[in-house]
Structures are given as C-alpha cells and as structure tokens.
Design an enzyme around this catalytic site. Structure first.
Site, PDB file in Angstrom:
ATOM      1  N   SER A  59       0.847  -1.185   0.000  1.00 36.80           N
ATOM      2  CA  SER A  59       0.000   0.000   0.000  1.00 36.80           C
ATOM      3  C   SER A  59       0.895   1.253   0.000  1.00 36.80           C
ATOM      4  O   SER A  59       1.730   1.394  -0.880  1.00 36.80           O
ATOM      5  CB  SER A  59      -0.927  -0.042   1.221  1.00 36.80           C
ATOM      6  N   HIS A  99      -6.914  -5.892  -0.396  1.00 30.61           N
ATOM      7  CA  HIS A  99      -5.839  -4.923  -0.216  1.00 30.61           C
ATOM      8  C   HIS A  99      -4.769  -5.477   0.736  1.00 30.61           C
ATOM      9  O   HIS A  99      -5.017  -5.646   1.920  1.00 30.61           O
ATOM     10  CB  HIS A  99      -6.406  -3.618   0.336  1.00 30.61           C
ATOM     11  N   ASP A 157      -8.577  -5.888  -4.708  1.00 31.82           N
ATOM     12  CA  ASP A 157      -8.207  -4.788  -3.807  1.00 31.82           C
ATOM     13  C   ASP A 157      -9.402  -3.851  -3.644  1.00 31.82           C
ATOM     14  O   ASP A 157      -9.995  -3.410  -4.635  1.00 31.82           O
ATOM     15  CB  ASP A 157      -7.003  -4.039  -4.402  1.00 31.82           C
TER      16      ASP A 157
END
Ligand code: NAG
Ligand code: NAG
Ligand code: NAG
Ligand code: NAG
Ligand code: NAG
Ligand code: NAG
Ligand code: NAG
Ligand code: NAG
Ligand code: NAG
Length: 541
Positions: free
Chosen positions: A215, A476, A440
């Site tokens: 991320s 994610h 995600d």
C-alpha cells in the site's frame, strides 16, 4: 548468547532472577565473552550515522528481551505472535532548518542474524508500522528498520493511520516539508541510517539490503527504485499507492453519487451486487471459485441487475436503479470522456462497501446514511479544501472534479511516484517484485497495471529485473478469497542472491483451500483441468 564457560543452572533458566544472577557474575568476570557481545547494544558503541542534510539528535540503544507482539510481513496473512530478543536502537534526527524530528527504529537480532538488512514501509498516512512489521522481520533474522518520518502517525502508534491533520500547519497552509518527509525523504533516510547502524553494530555490512512494503509501503518501495536506485538490492513493492493524489480523491466518486441522489444502499444489497457480478463472471477464467481472474472480460454492469431479485437478510428484494448507480460508480471509477481527472474503479469481486461506499446503518440495517471513509475523506479535507472543517459530503459534482484537478496539479510531482524509467535501478543490479490483489478494495489495480505498462514501454526488457504479478481474488495487501503470495519475499531473495528468476509467484492456500501460481503480467491464469484447488490445474497464458 550461549555462555561458553558454563551452562546455566536449571533453576535460573526461566527465572526472573536472571538479571540478579548476571550482576553477581559480572564482577567475577565469568561472563566476559558473552557480555562483551551484549554490551555492543549501547549508544557508546554505535557510530553516528552520516547523512547529508541531516543532523543526528540522539541515539538510544538497549537490549530488548522476550519482546512479544503479533506481527506479519507486508502483504502476508501468515502472521502470528512472535517473541524476539534484539538490540533496540532509536535514532532521532532532524533536517536543519525544517524543525522536524524523525525517529528511525532499527531492530537488530541478538542471535541468528541472517546477514541481511530489511527496511519496512508504512501505509495510510504513515511511513512506518513499527512493531507490526519489525517483530516478524527480526524473528526471521533480518536487521530491520522502520521510520515515523517525523509524523505523529505510524511506528505502531496507531493501527490504521488515517490521520492527515499533520499535513496542515493551519487552515489553507500545507506543511510541505512534512509532506516531503512522507513522500520520499524519510524513507531514504531510514534506509541509510538502518544500513549504517547495522554495519556499526555487527562490525560488518549487511550482505544484502531489502525493502518491503504494501500500500503506502508499496509506493515507498517504488520510490526507492525510482529516486534512490542504488540503495536496495531487492524491493518488494506490493499494491503500491502510486498516484495517490489521483486515486484517493477519485475514490469518493461513489459517495458523491450517493450524496447527490440521497440514496444509501443497504450493506447486504451492496454485497448482493458483488455476488451477482461474481456469479456472472466467475466462470470466465474456466473455474467457478468465487474469483474473477480476468476482470477485463467481465463486461456486466450494475445496471444489468436492475429489477432482478436478491435476498437481503432473509428478505426478498429487487435491485433498484438508484443503488445500481452507486455500485457502478465504485466499479467504473470516475473516469469518463468529459472528466479528465477521473480514475479507474475497483474490480467487481472486491469488497466495495468498506472504503468506496461508506455508510452508517441503523442497527436493523433498514436505513443507511453516509458514513465516513476516513482515508479518502481526510485527503479531501486536508490537502484539497485545506480546511479541517470542510464537509466533503456536501460537494457539487463540479467541486469534486475541480478537487481532483487541483490535487493532481499540487501533489503529483511530490507524491505520484510513477516515474517509469528504472534504468538506474537496473544498472545498479536491483531486482523488484510487485504484486497487486485484483480484489483490492482500496487501490484500483488498474493504476499498477498502467504503471507497469509504462515501465515496459520505457524498457521492453524490464521483465529481466522487475516483475509484476496479478493476484486474483486477493484484497488490499491480503484478505479476500484468493491465495496470497506469502513467499514473495523469499522468491525475491532467491532472485537477488541466486539469480533464480520468479517465473511465477507461489500463492498459498486461500479461503477456498486453493493454491495457485500467480502469472507474470501480462499473462493470466487459465484452468486446464483437474482439481481447481491445485496450482497445477492452471497455466499462465
Ligand atoms: C525470556 O523467556 C524465556 C522463556 O520463557 C525465559 O527463560 C527467560 O528467562 C526470559 N528472559 C528474560 C530476560 O526475561
Ligand atoms: C525501544 O527503545 C525505545 C527508545 O529507547 C523505547 O521507547 C521503546 O519502548 C523500546 N521498544 C522495545 C520494544 O523495547
Ligand atoms: C555474508 O557474506 C559473508 C562473506 O562476505 C559470508 O561469509 C556469510 O556467510 C554471508 N552471510 C549470509 C547470511 O549470506
Ligand atoms: C447489517 O449488515 C451487515 C453487512 O451485511 C451485517 O454484517 C450485519 O450482520 C447486519 N446486521 C443486522 C442486524 O442484520
Ligand atoms: C469458493 O468460495 C466461494 C465463496 O465462498 C464459493 O462460492 C465457491 O463455490 C468456492 N469454490 C470452490 C471451488 O470451493
Ligand atoms: C482497467 O483498464 C482496462 C483497460 O484500459 C479497462 O478496460 C477497464 O475497464 C479498467 N477497469 C476499471 C475497473 O476501471
Ligand atoms: C451544503 O451546501 C449548500 C450550498 O452548496 C449550503 O447551503 C448548505 O448549508 C450545506 N450544508 C451543510 C450541511 O453544510
Ligand atoms: C532513462 O533514464 C536514463 C538515465 O537517467 C536516461 O539516460 C535515459 O535516456 C532515460 N530513458 C528514457 C527512455 O527516457
Ligand atoms: C496436484 O497435482 C499434482 C500434479 O498433477 C499431483 O501430484 C497432486 O497429487 C495434486 N494434489 C492435489 C491435492 O490434488
């Protein structure tokens, strides 16, 4: 630290009297050899890191014993409770004239160092997760580092760093210097400090240096390859938050549609749309497993379901057009011919409800209103409106798109991290792996795909040192139904140290008890027959 002179009497081995026991022995000189090695963990024995443009304010160093924490590697779901013994070094530095104070944590295994250094990224509006990543990293033998970047967020202080209030000095005034720490400076500082401290402590430089992050941390990884290409031998940059100045505010598109129509779908209705889309597109990759491996061939839209029946908490309902508008906004993103500053949406098997369609519902789920998307909303408040009191749920559509435009103009050069020319990273012998979960629910995978396409355009042989893998069904960083490539770091080390190219990325059993070999982009998984839970039942094409 195994004493060579004698073994501990049993009575002391698990006793809290250990320290007292040592203090009796030290004056006698019995423990000189092992204690000498332990005492290296002291500011007096650590050389001050040398860093252009930085001034070291303080170094603290203390042995930490039996430190225990729940920890994972970036982009992994195989964490657990680890208990570690390490030299806990905290370096505090400032950039003269900037009035900042950056804390870099360097954790060095007391025993069993694997000869490698690993810097770890952060996520959200932080540059480091502290013990959340450090503990696992030390437990697996790495000399490890994490930085708070001089921000009040991260380094274990908060689990989900969505606070962006630090980005304003006052209303309408962006703290550009702190923002630059977040964007790039602090990450490189952490790397250089960590490498030097490692060398000073072990009296030997690490054989190999790695970076791992997901991320925001994935963006930090790409940043290092782009801007500081000689620092790391290997970079694992997962689900990178590149172009965050675009995708974060654009992620508010579905909220905008909800607010404009004053229609807020029920959570189970949102889930029902996802289920319906999965049912429609699941088989396109040859196997029914709840995962859409090839999202580009899934052409169904939310409008196709209008009028069809679904069951919500046992109550039969039909999909409405006002809900379809919201769902489709999350799926297609804000891109349209007339809206230059839009962005891609999320794939249809992702959990769209969490960040993109934030609602707060009555306890019986009968009615909902707008909820807060802390990550997305903060960007609009602090960095676009530059006003903490701005109501990002009362914008006109024009204001939203003006905001997307100004965000792009103001922040792309500092935060975009999308330079596709990696020639210096290649030249210095670096290797990099990126994978991105196709389900995600925060960062649209299309941004990563577009970046990798640019990298290949810049150098058609970039595949030789930088590989990108799609991870179907993975959310994610982790989560979702899809198998997760938990061994990506090991495969990166094999590539760097033994030149074993990761032909596929091995993904271990996911929720459906499935294993898969993730395909190197642009290849995608195709079922060739057999047990669909078996990786060998798929091929890349
Ligand atoms: C750490 O834990 C081990 C195992 O429980 C124990 O034997 C040891 O005394 C502990 N050490 C310290 C310094 O607390
Ligand atoms: C590491 O050291 C810092 C500063 O000396 C201290 O604040 C922190 O609690 C220590 N962490 C652990 C896990 O011992
Ligand atoms: C690091 O390199 C040295 C030689 O420079 C070697 O002796 C040592 O085994 C290496 N350590 C690891 C963990 O590869
Ligand atoms: C409300 O919806 C959510 C999401 O579908 C679900 O987890 C929760 O159990 C529901 N609550 C009630 C009371 O039905
Ligand atoms: C995988 O899980 C999904 C959702 O739980 C389910 O619909 C699907 O049938 C499962 N597939 C297999 C092969 O078990
Ligand atoms: C991703 O990009 C492809 C190719 O440009 C496009 O067909 C697709 O609609 C995009 N997906 C999303 C979710 O925006
Ligand atoms: C929303 O915006 C309108 C004008 O654009 C304004 O009149 C109204 O007071 C605002 N509502 C809230 C709750 O801020
Ligand atoms: C990439 O960068 C290198 C070095 O900075 C430069 O020499 C080269 O021309 C660039 N390549 C392209 C295709 O822009
Ligand atoms: C997976 O496939 C391999 C090769 O065909 C086979 O040897 C193995 O038994 C299979 N495993 C399962 C769990 O089906």
């Amino acid at each position: 630290m195994k004493p060579t002179v004698f073994t501990f009497p049993k009575i002391f081995q698990s006793s809290t009297n250990m320290l007292a026991f040592f203090s009796i022995l030290i004056p006698l000189g019995v423990m000189i050899a092992p204690m000498a090695s332990a005492s290296r963990c002291s500011p007096a024995f650590i050389d001050k890191p040398d860093l252009v443009g930085a001034s070291i304010i303080d170094i603290e160093a203390n042995e930490a014993h039996n430190f225990s924490a729940v920890s994972i590697g970036p982009g992994s779901n195989q964490g657990g409770q680890y208990t570690i013994n390490f030299c806990n070094i905290t370096v505090t530095h400032t950039h003269p004239g900037r009035n900042d104070k950056v804390h870099t944590q360097v954790w060095l295994p007391l025993k069993g160092w694997n000869g490698r250094f690993q810097a770890l990224g952060g996520g959200g509006y932080s540059t480091g997760f502290g013990s959340i990543y450090l503990t696992h990293s030390v437990a697996t033998g790495f000399a490890s580092a994490s930085t708070d970047g001089g921000l009040p967020t991260g380094n274990g202080k908060d689990a989900i760093p969505t606070d962006l209030s630090w980005a304003l000095t006052s209303e309408n005034n962006v703290d550009w210097l702190l923002l630059e720490n977040y964007a790039s400076k602090a990450t490189n500082d952490m790397a250089l400090i960590g490498q030097q401290i490692t060398k000073s402590y072990y009296k030997k430089a690490a054989n190999y240096s790695y970076f791992a992050g997901c991320s925001g941390g994935g963006r930090q990884g790409l940043l290092m390859a782009q801007k500081y290409p000689e620092v790391f031998d290997g970079i694992l940059a997962i689900a990178p938050a590149i172009n965050l100045q675009n995708f974060i505010p654009a992620g508010m598109w579905a909220s905008q549609v909800m607010n404009e129509n004053k229609h807020y779908p029920l959570p189970c209705e949102i889930e029902a749309f996802t289920k319906a889309a999965v049912a429609a597109c699941d088989r396109l990759d040859g196997v029914e497993d709840g995962i859409i491996s090839d999202p580009d061939s899934c052409h169904i839209t939310a409008y196709d379901f209008i009028g069809k029946a679904y069951t919500c908490n046992g109550v039969r309902s039909t999909f409405t057009s006002s809900s379809a508008k919201v769902i489709q906004a999350a799926w297609s993103g804000s891109r349209s011919a007339s809206e230059k500053y839009g962005w891609s949406g999320l794939n249809k098997d992702s959990a769209i409800g969490s960040a993109y369609i934030p609602t707060e519902c009555s306890t019986n789920n009968k009615t909902c209103q707008i909820g807060e998307s802390a990550l997305l909303g903060a960007w609009f408040k602090y960095l676009i409106a530059k006003n903490p009191d701005y109501d990002d749920n009362n914008m006109t559509r024009a204001e939203l798109f003006e905001g997307l435009h100004s965000s792009d103009v103001d922040y792309s050069s500092m935060l975009g991290t999308n330079d596709a020319n990696l020639s210096k990273f290649k030249k210095s012998g670096g290797k990099m792996i990126t994978w991105h979960g196709m389900a995600d629910e925060v960062i649209p995978p299309n941004g990563t795909i577009a970046y990798y396409e640019e990298v290949l355009k810049n150098n058609p042989k970039a595949h030789d040192f930088y590989r990108f893998f799609e991870a179907p069904g993975v959310g994610h960083c982790y989560g979702g139904l899809g198998p997760i490539p938990n061994g990506a770091m090991s495969q990166l080390m094999e590539w760097v140290e033994k030149d074993h190219t990761p032909v596929t990325l091995h993904a271990t059993k996911g929720k459906n008890d499935t294993a898969r070999d993730l395909c190197p982009y642009p290849l995608r998984q195709k079922f060739i027959g057999g047990d669909s839970r078996n990786a060998t039942s798929f091929t890349c094409r």
